[in-house]
Write a protein that holds these residues in place. Structure first.
Motif, PDB file in Angstrom:
ATOM      1  N   GLY A 126       0.810  -1.219   0.000  1.00 57.51           N
ATOM      2  CA  GLY A 126       0.000   0.000   0.000  1.00 57.51           C
ATOM      3  C   GLY A 126       0.838   1.261   0.000  1.00 57.51           C
ATOM      4  N   LYS A 171       3.750   3.493  -1.355  1.00 58.80           N
ATOM      5  CA  LYS A 171       4.252   3.526  -2.726  1.00 58.80           C
ATOM      6  C   LYS A 171       5.562   4.303  -2.865  1.00 58.80           C
ATOM      7  CE  LYS A 171       0.275   1.727  -3.886  1.00 58.80           C
ATOM      8  NZ  LYS A 171       0.200   0.263  -4.075  1.00 58.80           N
ATOM      9  N   GLU A 172       6.293   4.028  -3.942  1.00 49.31           N
ATOM     10  CA  GLU A 172       7.454   4.854  -4.278  1.00 49.31           C
ATOM     11  C   GLU A 172       7.124   5.720  -5.479  1.00 49.31           C
ATOM     12  OE1 GLU A 172      11.233   2.968  -4.672  1.00 49.31           O
ATOM     13  OE2 GLU A 172      12.176   4.775  -5.471  1.00 49.31           O
ATOM     14  N   GLY A 173       7.225   7.020  -5.315  1.00 53.29           N
ATOM     15  CA  GLY A 173       6.958   7.923  -6.435  1.00 53.29           C
ATOM     16  C   GLY A 173       8.200   8.638  -6.907  1.00 53.29           C
ATOM     17  N   ALA A 232      -9.633  10.516  -4.448  1.00 59.90           N
ATOM     18  CA  ALA A 232      -8.722   9.580  -5.110  1.00 59.90           C
ATOM     19  C   ALA A 232      -9.089   9.480  -6.579  1.00 59.90           C
ATOM     20  CB  ALA A 232      -8.781   8.207  -4.461  1.00 59.90           C
ATOM     21  N   GLN A 233      -8.117   9.770  -7.475  1.00 55.19           N
ATOM     22  CA  GLN A 233      -8.370   9.530  -8.897  1.00 55.19           C
ATOM     23  C   GLN A 233      -7.553   8.318  -9.330  1.00 55.19           C
ATOM     24  OE1 GLN A 233      -8.425  12.886 -11.649  1.00 55.19           O
ATOM     25  NE2 GLN A 233      -9.527  14.168 -10.185  1.00 55.19           N
ATOM     26  N   CYS A 234      -6.279   8.475  -9.590  1.00 54.50           N
ATOM     27  CA  CYS A 234      -5.513   7.295  -9.993  1.00 54.50           C
ATOM     28  C   CYS A 234      -5.123   6.456  -8.775  1.00 54.50           C
ATOM     29  CB  CYS A 234      -4.268   7.668 -10.793  1.00 54.50           C
ATOM     30  SG  CYS A 234      -2.847   8.152  -9.798  1.00 54.50           S
ATOM     31  N   GLY A 235      -5.116   7.093  -7.618  1.00 52.73           N
ATOM     32  CA  GLY A 235      -4.920   6.387  -6.356  1.00 52.73           C
ATOM     33  C   GLY A 235      -3.499   6.202  -5.894  1.00 52.73           C
ATOM     34  N   ILE A 236      -2.510   6.568  -6.697  1.00 47.98           N
ATOM     35  CA  ILE A 236      -1.146   6.233  -6.294  1.00 47.98           C
ATOM     36  C   ILE A 236      -0.657   7.135  -5.147  1.00 47.98           C
ATOM     37  CG2 ILE A 236       0.120   7.674  -7.960  1.00 47.98           C
ATOM     38  CD1 ILE A 236       1.105   4.071  -7.331  1.00 47.98           C
ATOM     39  N   THR A 239      -2.700   8.318  -2.944  1.00 47.25           N
ATOM     40  CA  THR A 239      -3.756   8.269  -1.931  1.00 47.25           C
ATOM     41  C   THR A 239      -3.315   7.710  -0.582  1.00 47.25           C
ATOM     42  OG1 THR A 239      -5.417   8.173  -3.686  1.00 47.25           O
ATOM     43  CG2 THR A 239      -6.111   7.492  -1.495  1.00 47.25           C
ATOM     44  N   PRO A 240      -2.623   6.568  -0.534  1.00 41.90           N
ATOM     45  CA  PRO A 240      -2.225   6.087   0.791  1.00 41.90           C
ATOM     46  C   PRO A 240      -1.402   7.122   1.571  1.00 41.90           C
ATOM     47  CG  PRO A 240      -1.947   4.334  -0.809  1.00 41.90           C
ATOM     48  CD  PRO A 240      -2.284   5.568  -1.588  1.00 41.90           C
ATOM     49  N   LEU A 245       2.501  15.200  -3.062  1.00 34.63           N
ATOM     50  CA  LEU A 245       2.174  15.681  -4.397  1.00 34.63           C
ATOM     51  C   LEU A 245       1.090  14.817  -5.032  1.00 34.63           C
ATOM     52  CD1 LEU A 245       5.736  16.435  -5.809  1.00 34.63           C
ATOM     53  CD2 LEU A 245       4.120  18.002  -4.755  1.00 34.63           C
ATOM     54  N   CYS A 246       0.143  15.487  -5.679  1.00 33.56           N
ATOM     55  CA  CYS A 246      -0.870  14.782  -6.467  1.00 33.56           C
ATOM     56  C   CYS A 246      -0.871  15.394  -7.850  1.00 33.56           C
ATOM     57  CB  CYS A 246      -2.248  14.928  -5.831  1.00 33.56           C
ATOM     58  SG  CYS A 246      -3.567  14.218  -6.848  1.00 33.56           S
ATOM     59  N   ARG A 247      -0.895  14.577  -8.874  1.00 32.39           N
ATOM     60  CA  ARG A 247      -0.878  15.111 -10.229  1.00 32.39           C
ATOM     61  C   ARG A 247      -2.261  15.079 -10.865  1.00 32.39           C
ATOM     62  NH1 ARG A 247       1.745  18.828 -13.306  1.00 32.39           N
ATOM     63  NH2 ARG A 247       2.935  17.910 -15.018  1.00 32.39           N
ATOM     64  N   CYS A 248      -3.172  14.283 -10.294  1.00 35.74           N
ATOM     65  CA  CYS A 248      -4.483  14.092 -10.916  1.00 35.74           C
ATOM     66  C   CYS A 248      -5.521  15.115 -10.473  1.00 35.74           C
ATOM     67  CB  CYS A 248      -5.057  12.724 -10.568  1.00 35.74           C
ATOM     68  SG  CYS A 248      -4.177  11.312 -11.230  1.00 35.74           S
ATOM     69  N   ARG A 262     -16.709   6.100  -7.086  1.00 36.63           N
ATOM     70  CA  ARG A 262     -15.734   5.537  -8.007  1.00 36.63           C
ATOM     71  C   ARG A 262     -15.733   4.012  -7.867  1.00 36.63           C
ATOM     72  NH1 ARG A 262     -11.056   6.863 -10.750  1.00 36.63           N
ATOM     73  NH2 ARG A 262     -11.498   9.080 -10.471  1.00 36.63           N
ATOM     74  N   GLY A 314      -5.259   0.869  -0.131  1.00 37.09           N
ATOM     75  CA  GLY A 314      -3.931   0.418  -0.518  1.00 37.09           C
ATOM     76  C   GLY A 314      -3.928  -0.987  -1.083  1.00 37.09           C
ATOM     77  N   TYR A 322      -0.713  -2.017  -8.326  1.00 38.50           N
ATOM     78  CA  TYR A 322       0.011  -1.385  -9.414  1.00 38.50           C
ATOM     79  C   TYR A 322       1.164  -2.313  -9.801  1.00 38.50           C
ATOM     80  CZ  TYR A 322      -2.670   2.603  -7.706  1.00 38.50           C
ATOM     81  OH  TYR A 322      -3.703   3.431  -7.303  1.00 38.50           O
ATOM     82  N   ILE A 368       2.523  10.092 -10.890  1.00 40.15           N
ATOM     83  CA  ILE A 368       3.270   9.762  -9.678  1.00 40.15           C
ATOM     84  C   ILE A 368       3.758   8.306  -9.700  1.00 40.15           C
ATOM     85  CG2 ILE A 368       3.204   9.791  -7.135  1.00 40.15           C
ATOM     86  CD1 ILE A 368       3.003  12.572  -8.171  1.00 40.15           C
ATOM     87  N   GLY A 401      -7.476   6.984 -13.445  1.00 43.13           N
ATOM     88  CA  GLY A 401      -7.853   8.061 -12.542  1.00 43.13           C
ATOM     89  C   GLY A 401      -8.974   8.907 -13.092  1.00 43.13           C
TER      90      GLY A 401
END
Lengths: 165, 292, 755
Positions: free
Chosen positions: A44, A46-48, A106-110, A112-113, A142-145, C13, C22, C26, C183, C479
């Motif tokens: 859950g 993540k690495e961005g 949450a859009q793409c969710g990455i 989000t956690p 950071l959120c891009r969505c 959604r 979580g 991905y 991201i 998304g």
């Protein structure tokens, strides 16, 4: 002559994750992020970016928000880690998770956690934050969505409803 | 992640004296790592030359704040969050509290330490100008004992300091004599949060009978080291703040610094902004200075 | 009046729960037994011949799988439009970061050092890095003249117009590269079985694009290649074509090693090596009457495509078609070209050429306004296209869009006129200069011209054994809400519950090719097909006698169960058919370019702090006509997210190039806005419907990318009186301009000739 780098040994590191005691064998300089994801299968988090800029790897360490990509495993010894997996109670979502769903946080969710944990940390210090305080409290994630608007709404909503839901 | 963890040693002896023993045994061999917000970034990028690290994270001897008489000792292991949480820091050393709130995001403020900012010695370190204007003294400690170094003397060049290979910064000592000053800090970065500073400014000023009685100006990101703007201070001290003085002070500050072009900004931008920040401070001092 | 139960509502959604807990997987969350990790050895020079490759000491190379161009069974290319981009460099390189070799090993942590230990020697060749250098032909690096593609769009009799013009206004505008900065970095897992064939799983927008390129790379029959999309953490176009490259790499390593292989980039590699928005240069020359009417104009639009063609012809096409914006041009000549440079190939990024050409146009409209001494609002009002008029490609606007009214409403909501006046007064005595600017624009949804017909998308809807209904499309969720909105459409069409509808994971083994998830086509085009296919199922059930003309959701479920139990399968397919009124001439580049346009007016209010020369956007109003809002929360989220990216495009996001390589490829140095940087963005919708879209929807994913940059820069000019013509506009650029102003002590003249 340049000496080739040595290969050191792993050590046993024990700590709590989401209320459970775990013990892992890891190199002391493994990133806590990788220990969580690869040793413990808690993907859950993540690495961005790997540089402590995006906050996708945020976890709570003894209740305090940190970027797990910047924490050496050895420094996690004896601490209490909370990851996103620790928030819901069986089928019942945490108030923040529910608010993110209700408000479109949450859009793409990455992100989000990490974002939810940052919000959790903020609400722990300021249970009814102003919009400005929410903006500042989440500024390391950071959120891009989403452009953040619906994330901020979700956190404000929990501020209104109360974290017990 | 471009480093191979198997190649690195991380020792965590757990007490300050044990860490100092290690540093004394093998000076220059062990890189101290506190919260890791600088070291781990280099490590992840595969650009950390040291293979042996010693953890000084959360050592109680380093992570505390004490006030004795007219002084405050801030342990080098205090995180930025620790600084913001301390009322005495917010109240009497607001420039440090501001800097702490501007350094990175919340997560990095919870791990980054003031000692790390000092020893890393990046000219862009956000707390460093504040330490300069507060006339900080650093208490350096080794297995051999302690010594005090004035912070204004600590930097010897770009990312170089007087810290000996067997030493750590133990604490930062500040005189509690700045409550009567008007304190002003500003960081100019690429965005409002989580930005490396392009120009970072800390200033203290005091008026007496409408005349500048004392003024202390320091800037980061405008020279190889954090810089005290002594010429500009000399220009301003003893005078009334008027538009002509502000213009002159601006120009003097812009000329006094040694900024460069780099990946984040240009020298001429930094110089102009530096001048503007000084003028802005003087304007506010002329208004606010009266009410203290 | 909305009589719909599900469409038009903000239903949750579909896959949201997995995302907030979580649990969503991905690609980097997935581990396969025996999996190896892969990495890429890349060119360090912009152009040259490879003379030697040495595998350095300190690495046990026997433990590594090593793949080069020689290992490619099929054609060494990433098949897209043309086949010019190699999968692995074969003797020559044409851009920094070009992939040369692939390595795999079970220990992920050994790979970075192994990559460093491969030393490649080159015979460098002279390289070019800008549109200007490419045009000068000092080096020919692609084809005969460095031009990937060019278009000419002509309308009316332009040459006659210059004589009649009262004003001829010229301007040149530029936009820089922009990194998508999803991201989640690019990643793929591949597994190769000699009997089963090749399977890849990963982060992507277009499974069938990946499929097509793997078929060619491996020379395998279509049914022996399987592509599966994993939960994708943002894309924005950056995962339209690049996934084919990384999938090809993982697959080659999988084939050679006989084991599954995962390649996931770290941020530094992803930023340096993968596609970005095409940098652009636009030159306008416009003939205007003294009444402020555009009589005609010439537009030269050039984009930098990087070293290989990839998607450049299509980006160019959209940019060229949008270059005339939301105005009526009685005559126009648009010359557009995409040129080659020795930089990593550019690609798709939300907007796809339109943000570039619309930035230029909307800045140019303000310039025209200044020359003629009309307000920015008035110059637009006098030239807005109206129903019955034709676009630059000769497409007649048939819907009842009233752009003047849209502009009025946006100006009212933003308090534009009062603020403009107030700011002008207050600015005289302030070091914080405020300004307000607007942009009016359109965005065509779906593939251009005959593109949709060429795609010939197919969708399926099937009944499941337990009575629910499942959508079968290759359209992906990353998304933007694909899963949710398509399920809403089917639930509405069939009059069942939203919970009764699911959507299959995009897996080329399971779903038909509904086309790529790009071009704002998913809800509009694919959604409409899905609606059709759903009704197909309903008709089958009715015809079978299991379902009446009216029914409850329970009755529908029972009918599906019964049908499937009896017949084994219940499925309906629908294939795209181009509506008769969409006619396009590919040769002359004329006709109906898009089935539908969405329209918008955006207003940005900014403050320029003259102490730091930074711009903050203090208020933003986004008003758009979108056909029909199918899910308000999702639609609003799309608009705000796109505007945030547009503000980044205008003010923050600069790619710093040196010798063709991105120097600031870390999140510390490539700046996007944080939550502390964006003021509230106010979003408003209007709905005119759309006969060509599901439930009247138009595509909206890319629309919000087109307006923010020109609106913001128009506002900055309003604040400072300095005409900025290129983005990103950084504080350093503002300082340079303002410092020059001070030195010259007067404003530069507006370069328009009055005749």
């Amino acid at each position: 002559m340049i000496e080739p780098p040595q290969s050191h040994t792993k050590c046993e590191i024990s700590f709590q994750v989401n209320g459970k005691l775990v013990a892992v064998r890891a190199y002391p300089m493994e990133r806590l992020l990788d220990v969580l994801r690869e040793e413990l299968g808690l993907t859950g988090t993540k690495e961005g970016c790997g540089e402590g800029e995006c906050g996708s790897c945020s976890v709570l360490m003894d209740g305090v928000l940190v970027n797990s990509c910047l924490v050496p495993a050895l420094q996690a010894k004896g601490v209490n880690i909370t990851t996103v997996e620790g928030l819901a109670e069986d089928e019942r979502l945490h108030a923040l998770q529910q608010a993110f769903l209700d408000c479109g946080g949450a859009q793409c969710g990455i992100c989000t956690p990490g974002m939810i944990l940052a919000a959790l940390h903020l609400l722990g210090k300021k249970p009814q934050p102003t919009i400005e305080e929410i903006r500042e409290g989440l500024s390391g994630n950071l959120c891009r969505c989403t452009g953040y608007a619906q994330i901020i709404e979700a956190v404000a909503e929990v501020g209104r409803r109360g974290i017990a839901g | 992640m471009r480093a191979r963890p198997a190649e690195y040693e991380l020792a965590a002896p757990g007490t300050l004296s044990a860490v100092l023993s290690l540093l004394a045994q093998e000076p220059g061999e062990w890189l101290p790592i506190a919260g890791g917000t600088d070291v781990m970034v280099q490590y992840s990028a595969g650009r950390l030359p040291s293979r042996k690290l010693v953890s000084i994270w959360n050592l109680p001897e380093l992570r505390r704040i004490e006030t004795i008489g007219g002084k405050i000792w801030i342990g080098a292991g205090c995180t930025y969050a620790d600084l913001c949480d301390q009322e005495i820091v917010r109240r009497e050393f607001s420039l440090l509290a501001s800097a702490a709130r501007w350094t990175g995001g919340i997560a990095n403020q919870n791990r980054g330490t003031i000692g790390g900012n000092i020893v890393n010695a990046s000219p862009a370190g956000d707390s460093l100008p504040a330490l300069m204007v507060y006339d900080a003294d650093l208490i350096l400690v080794s297995a051999k004992g302690r010594r005090s170094v004035s912070y204004s003397d600590f930097h010897t060049g770009y990312r170089k300091t007087r810290l000996a290979p067997d030493e750590l910064v133990e604490s930062i000592c500040l005189d509690r004599r700045f409550s009567g000053y008007y304190a002003h800090a500003r960081k100019v970065g690429a965005r409002h949060a989580q930005a490396i500073s392009k120009v970072c400014f800390a200033a203290l000023g005091r008026l007496a009978d409408g005349v500048v009685d004392d003024v202390r100006l320091a800037m980061g990101s405008v020279a190889p080291v954090p810089l005290r703007l002594s010429e500009t201070e000399r220009l301003v001290k003893g005078h009334r703040i008027e538009p002509e003085l502000m213009r002159l002070a601006s120009r003097t500050a812009a000329a006094e610094i040694r900024p460069i072009d780099d990946i984040r900004s240009t020298a001429r931008y930094r110089a102009a902004v530096a001048g503007n920040l000084v003028a802005e401070f003087l304007e506010r001092l002329s208004v606010r200075g009266r009410t203290i | 009046m909305n009589t719909n139960r599900i469409v038009g509502k903000s239903v949750p959604r579909l896959e949201g729960r997995g995302k907030v807990t979580g649990q969503a997987l991905y690609v980097d969350d997935i581990v396969l037994p025996g999996m190896l990790f892969g990495a890429t050895v890349r060119s360090r020079i912009p152009r040259g011949r490879i003379t030697k490759i040495t595998f350095g000491p300190g690495v046990d190379w026997n433990e590594f799988v090593i793949v080069s161009a020689k290992d490619i069974p099929g054609k060494n290319c990433i098949a897209l439009i043309d086949d010019d981009e190699p999968c692995l460099a074969d003797g020559k390189v044409n851009h920094p970061e070009e992939p040369i070799l692939l390595l795999a090993h079970p220990d992920r942590r050994l790979l970075p050092q192994a990559v460093e230990a491969v030393s490649v020697e080159y015979e460098p060749l002279p390289a070019i890095f800008s549109i200007e250098e490419s045009e000068q032909h000092s080096q020919i690096i692609w084809g005969a003249d460095n031009v990937f593609k060019s278009y000419l769009i002509e309308k009316g009799d332009l040459d006659a117009v210059w004589e009649r013009a009262d004003y001829i206004v010229e301007g040149e505008y530029a936009t820089g590269a922009q990194e998508q900065l999803y991201i989640e970095n690019n990643g793929m897992i591949a597994a190769f079985d000699p009997q089963q064939g090749l399977t890849v799983w990963g982060s992507m927008q277009c499974p069938y694009y990946v499929h097509k390129s793997l078929v060619k790379l491996f020379n395998l029959p279509a049914e022996r290649v399987r592509v599966v999309q994993t939960e994708t953490g943002g894309a924005f176009g950056g995962k339209e074509d690049y996934p084919s490259m990384i999938a090809g790499h993982a697959a080659l390593l999988a084939m050679k090693s006989g084991r599954p292989v995962k390649i996931v980039y770290d941020r530094m590699e992803d930023m340096a090596a993968t596609t970005k928005r095409h940098p652009s240069r636009t030159r306008h020359r416009t003939a205007v009457s003294k009444e402020g009417k555009i009589l005609g104009g010439e537009i030269e639009f050039a984009i930098d495509g990087g070293a290989y063609e990839t998607l450049s012809p299509v980006v160019l096409s959209r940019g060229a078609i949008h270059a005339g914006g939301a105005y009526y041009w009685p005559s126009i000549r648009i010359r557009a070209k995409a040129v080659a440079t020795n930089t990593p190939p550019q690609g798709a990024f939300r907007g796809f050429g339109a943000p570039q050409s619309l930035f230029a146009l909307e800045r140019h409209m303000d310039r025209i306004a200044q020359v003629i001494q009309l307000s920015p609002a008035e110059i637009r009002r006098r030239n807005f296209i109206k129903p019955g008029e034709t676009t630059t490609t000769g497409q007649t606007v048939t819907e009842a869009i009233n752009l003047g009214k849209l502009l009025d409403r946006a100006m009212e909501i933003s308090d534009y006129s009062a603020k403009k006046e107030r700011f002008a007064k207050e600015n005289r005595n302030s070091t914080r200069k405020k300004g307000i600017g607007l942009a009016s624009f359109l965005h065509g949804a779906g593939f251009t011209g005959s593109g949709e017909r060429f795609l010939s998308s197919v969708v399926g809807v099937e009944g499941c054994a337990e009575g629910t209904v499942r959508i079968l499309v290759s359209s992906t969720e990353f998304g933007q809400g694909t899963n949710t909105v398509l399920c809403q459409i089917v639930a509405e069409a069939l009059k069942v519950r939203y919970e009764d509808v699911s959507i299959a994971r995009p897996d080329t083994q399971e779903v038909p090719n509904s086309g790529p998830t790009v071009a704002s086509r998913t809800v509009m085009v694919v959604g409409k097909l899905v609606q059709s296919a759903a009704l197909g199922i309903q008709q089958t059930l009715e015809a079978s006698g299991l379902l009446g003309a009216t029914y409850s959701p329970e009755e529908f479920r029972a009918a599906v169960r019964a049908y499937v139990a009896k017949n084994g399968k219940l499925q309906a397919l629908a294939r795209y058919e181009q509506p008769e009124d969409i006619v396009w001439d590919e040769q002359k580049y004329r006709g109906s370019a898009y089935a539908a346009f969405a329209w918008a007016v955006y207003v940005a209010e900014v403050a320029v702090d003259l102490t730091s020369y930074s711009v903050s956007v203090d208020d933003f109003v986004a008003l758009q006509e979108v056909g029909r809002v199918l899910n308000p929360v999702l639609a609003k989220g799309q608009i705000i997210g796109g505007i945030a990216q547009g503000i980044g495009f205008a003010l923050y996001e600069k790619v710093i190039w040196q010798e063709g390589r991105m120097q600031n490829g870390q999140m510390t140095n490539y700046i996007i806005p944080t939550s502390a940087d964006l003021a509230p963005i106010r979003v408003y919708f209007e709905e005119l419907g759309n006969v060509h879209g599901a439930f009247g929807a138009k595509g909206i994913g890319e629309l919000p990318m087109d307006g923010p940059a020109p609106a913001v820069i128009n506002a900055v000019e309003d604040a400072l009186g300095v005409p900025f013509r290129s983005i990103p506009l950084l504080p350093e650029d503002i300082f340079d301009a303002v410092a020059n102003e001070r030195e010259r002590e007067r404003f530069s003249p507006v370069a328009g000739d009055r005749r």
